[in-house]
Motif scaffolding. Structure first.
Motif: not given
Length: 330
Positions: A248-272
């Motif tokens: 999360d952060g202010p940069w999320r506003r640059a992602l499309p509203a329908d961006a799909r997030a998936e958390s991964k072990p280790g704390g990283s997040t994948f976005w599609n």
């Protein structure tokens, strides 16, 4: 597009080998083909893509003059009576058939003779073709003693022996194993390199994606798309796959509203998500300035399968996949 108009490919314009507009064909109360428009430039590899029963074979037979349309017009090399220039055309029907007691080289010569090639010349060319394609040892064997793949190759060569300007294959990959499918793909590319126009029908998207510069997608007797493969793929925006260290952060506003997030072990997040219309540069800027912690970012162009789904619909795509599974099981 009017008949006689040239078909643009990239920045070039080429005369048409095949052109058709408004083709309609009924069999009794069944509307098999409903208003098909197709334009195939000379020297192209062109695919007619659709599930079994979509109208592919009927369309090919109308284009070749084997059957007449109930409505619409078609021309092959400018002729509106294609059967009168049969010597310029090679045709491999979906229903394979060779005389089982005929020798391979004789079968090829016989098929050439049907297109006006003298038998003596056909026998010489037949042996040359068999040698070139690794079947020289089978020239004097009867068809009934050949494997299924070898017999199919003989019939394929028989459709080429008279050196046609246009070759039409109806489901040519059906029943071939992976090795022979690869050989056929190389043969098709070689024909196009020599200036021969190749048009083939298929329900296997991979063959069309690897070989074709142009396609017609046919479903339910209609053609919702006909044109360049690249244009079909561009119906769907490129897909972005992004991995960030923070979620999360202010940069999320640059992602499309329908961006799909998936958390991964280790704390990283994948976005599609689909690449925004503004392009990748503003997105990268926002991610970097917002300390998103970019771990990976890839942009993938849509494949022809995704384009087919978008153009023809989920039902047609499922039917196409079902046809492929049945073919694999044979």
């Amino acid at each position: 597009m009017e008949l006689g108009e040239q078909f643009a490919v990239g920045n070039t314009q080429r005369p048409l080998a095949i052109e058709a507009r408004g083709l309609v064909k009924r069999f009794g109360d069944t509307l098999a083909v409903d208003g098909v428009d197709i334009a195939v430039p000379e020297g192209a590899i062109y695919g007619i893509l659709g599930p079994n029963g979509a109208g592919k074979t009927t369309t090919l037979r109308m284009l070749l003059g084997i059957i007449d349309p109930d409505a619409g017009v078609r021309r092959v090399f400018g002729h509106d009576r294609p059967h009168e220039i049969a010597r310029l055309i090679g045709y491999l029907p979906e229903e394979r058939g060779l005389y089982p007691t005929m020798k391979a080289s004789e079968a090829i010569a016989f098929m050439g003779a049907l297109r006006g090639l003298p038998l003596k010349e056909g026998r010489l060319r037949g042996r040359e073709l068999l040698e070139r394609h690794g079947l020289g040892h089978a020239a004097d064997k009867q068809i009934r003693h050949l494997s299924k793949g070898m017999a199919q190759t003989v019939q394929l060569l028989g459709s080429l022996v008279h050196r046609p300007r246009l070759v039409v294959f109806d489901e040519p990959f059906s029943g071939l194993d992976a090795l022979n499918q690869g050989k056929l793909e190389r043969m098709i590319r070689g024909l196009a390199d020599d200036g021969t126009t190749v048009i083939f029908s298929t329900h296997v998207i991979a063959h069309a994606e690897r070989l074709c510069e142009g396609i017609a997608i046919i479903a339910g007797g209609k053609v919702p798309f006909a044109g360049d493969v690249d244009v079909a793929r561009d119906r769907i925006p490129p897909q972005v796959r992004l991995e960030t260290r923070v979620s999360d952060g202010p940069w999320r506003r640059a992602l499309p509203a329908d961006a799909r997030a998936e958390s991964k072990p280790g704390g990283s997040t994948f976005w599609n998500f689909s690449l925004p219309a503004s392009g990748v540069e503003p997105l990268l800027r926002a991610l970097i300035e917002g300390d998103a912690g970019i771990l990976s970012l890839s942009i993938e162009r849509a494949g022809l399968h995704d384009a087919f789904v978008a153009i023809a619909g989920e039902a047609a795509a499922r039917a196409l996949e079902s046809d492929g599974e049945e073919g694999d099981a044979q």
